[in-house]
Design a protein around this motif. Sequence first.
Motif, short mmCIF file in Angstrom:
data_model
loop_
_atom_site.label_atom_id
_atom_site.label_comp_id
_atom_site.label_asym_id
_atom_site.label_seq_id
_atom_site.Cartn_x
_atom_site.Cartn_y
_atom_site.Cartn_z
N THR A 128 -4.54 -1.35 7.47
CA THR A 128 -4.49 -2.40 6.44
C THR A 128 -4.50 -3.79 7.10
N TYR A 129 -3.77 -3.94 8.22
CA TYR A 129 -3.81 -5.21 8.96
C TYR A 129 -5.23 -5.47 9.49
N GLN A 130 -5.83 -4.42 10.07
CA GLN A 130 -7.19 -4.56 10.63
C GLN A 130 -8.20 -4.93 9.54
N ALA A 131 -7.93 -4.47 8.30
CA ALA A 131 -8.86 -4.74 7.20
C ALA A 131 -8.70 -6.15 6.63
N GLY A 132 -7.70 -6.90 7.15
CA GLY A 132 -7.60 -8.31 6.77
C GLY A 132 -6.34 -8.73 6.02
N ALA A 133 -5.27 -7.92 6.11
CA ALA A 133 -4.03 -8.30 5.42
C ALA A 133 -3.24 -9.30 6.26
N ARG A 134 -2.55 -10.22 5.56
CA ARG A 134 -1.68 -11.15 6.30
C ARG A 134 -0.29 -10.54 6.45
N GLU A 135 0.08 -9.69 5.49
CA GLU A 135 1.39 -9.04 5.50
C GLU A 135 1.23 -7.68 4.83
N VAL A 136 1.86 -6.64 5.35
CA VAL A 136 1.72 -5.29 4.78
C VAL A 136 3.08 -4.71 4.43
N LEU A 137 3.17 -4.17 3.23
CA LEU A 137 4.39 -3.51 2.78
C LEU A 137 4.04 -2.08 2.40
N ILE A 138 4.70 -1.11 3.04
CA ILE A 138 4.43 0.31 2.75
C ILE A 138 5.36 0.79 1.64
N VAL A 139 4.77 1.40 0.60
CA VAL A 139 5.54 1.82 -0.57
C VAL A 139 5.47 3.34 -0.72
N PRO A 140 6.62 4.04 -0.87
CA PRO A 140 6.57 5.50 -1.10
C PRO A 140 5.91 5.78 -2.46
N GLU A 141 4.99 6.74 -2.47
CA GLU A 141 4.19 7.03 -3.68
C GLU A 141 5.02 7.32 -4.94
N ILE A 163 0.85 -1.20 0.00
CA ILE A 163 0.00 0.00 0.00
C ILE A 163 0.88 1.24 0.00
N CYS A 164 0.52 2.24 -0.79
CA CYS A 164 1.43 3.38 -0.91
C CYS A 164 1.02 4.55 -0.02
N VAL A 165 2.01 5.34 0.35
CA VAL A 165 1.81 6.56 1.16
C VAL A 165 2.61 7.70 0.52
N PRO A 166 2.18 8.97 0.70
CA PRO A 166 2.97 10.09 0.18
C PRO A 166 4.35 10.12 0.82
N SER A 167 5.33 10.66 0.10
CA SER A 167 6.71 10.64 0.60
C SER A 167 6.90 11.49 1.87
N GLY A 168 6.00 12.44 2.11
CA GLY A 168 6.19 13.34 3.25
C GLY A 168 5.49 12.93 4.53
N VAL A 169 4.92 11.70 4.58
CA VAL A 169 4.18 11.33 5.80
C VAL A 169 5.12 11.07 6.98
N THR A 170 4.59 11.29 8.18
CA THR A 170 5.37 11.04 9.40
C THR A 170 5.33 9.55 9.73
N GLU A 171 6.16 9.14 10.65
CA GLU A 171 6.20 7.73 11.07
C GLU A 171 4.85 7.32 11.66
N VAL A 172 4.21 8.23 12.40
CA VAL A 172 2.90 7.95 13.03
C VAL A 172 1.84 7.73 11.95
N GLU A 173 1.84 8.60 10.93
CA GLU A 173 0.88 8.48 9.82
C GLU A 173 1.10 7.19 9.03
N ARG A 174 2.36 6.86 8.86
CA ARG A 174 2.74 5.63 8.15
C ARG A 174 2.23 4.39 8.91
N LYS A 175 2.43 4.43 10.24
CA LYS A 175 1.98 3.31 11.11
C LYS A 175 0.46 3.17 11.06
N ALA A 176 -0.25 4.32 10.99
CA ALA A 176 -1.72 4.31 10.96
C ALA A 176 -2.22 3.59 9.71
N VAL A 177 -1.57 3.84 8.56
CA VAL A 177 -1.95 3.17 7.30
C VAL A 177 -1.69 1.68 7.42
N GLU A 178 -0.52 1.33 7.97
CA GLU A 178 -0.13 -0.08 8.14
C GLU A 178 -1.14 -0.81 9.03
#
Length: 332
Positions: A119-132, A101-116
């Motif tokens: 995504t886990y809560q929505a049913g992912a078995r593994e999550v990889l964060i990708v810079p947009e 799942i991608c995030v904008p390059s300027g997000v903070t660590e907290v914002e990045r963790k929130a996306v991760e």
Amino acid sequence: MAATTDIGIDLGTSSILVYAKGKGIVLKEPSVVAYDKDADKVRAIGEEARQMIGRTPGNIMAVRPMRQGVITDFLITERMLRYFIQKAMGRRAFRKPRISICVPSGVTEVERKAVEEATYQAGAREVLIVPEPVAAAIGSGIDITKPCGNMIVDIGGGTTDIAVISLAGTVVSNSVKISSETFDQDIIRYVRKTYNVFIGEQTAEAVKIRIGSAYPRAEEKTMEIKGRNVITGLPATITVSSDEIRGALAQTTNQIADAICAVLEKTPPELASDVSDRGIILTGGGSLLDGMDELIQERTGINTVTAENPASVVALGTGQYREVMNEFESQF
């Protein structure tokens, strides 16, 4: 079913795209949720919810749980993600997916963790964060693993991400909270200030698509639009021209050009030389604004092109990121 257990998600402010390995883009819908406050229930998600914007009774809110590439409502984002993941994978999917799942390059660590976490809560078995910008580069067909500079400008629904990429990583980047949504707001403000007429987001978007531009057009176009007179409160119809709309968007389009110039100034000389040779690639729905490439080319002096299917490249690149990185790491 193994082929569909790897998916890539472009979780955008205005729309969400899902890429399934071996299938390509399998879903594209607005990232809007219609929420009933009284019943504490989600009434609609996606296109159905988008059609409710500005048309709902007081108890139902049509909300965008993402703003400028950041989660503003965690629970609604999680429900929206779950719905889209299930819709993309189909009912027969019995294994939880690996999701990039991608995030904008300027997000903070907290914002990045929130996306991760969402995504886990929505049913992912593994999550990889990708810079947009990296996802946009891969989706545009660029080989990001080579030691040469490529400049990507991704004008999305919530942010504009600018980056120079080399050897599978971002060397210099900037993320500005300007986007295709900002263009819509500029048009709404201009019409209200000039004509005393209030128009909605959907009308502003239609104006942007039909007659909006960042650079002078060969011929002027006009468009009739309907709204509400702010003084009388009655319905009103006015005609606006492409020249007027270009003027209304000028401040925002120039801010994007300024941000690109600022990134170029910080780019190491060798990579700047590569960018000068290879050109600038525009991606994201906002890059479809007529003349955006011409404006940037004029301001930077560097050949600027818009990627093919610019609104889909981030989702494509997000879905292919895992493979590209595995291949890159295997070389060392």
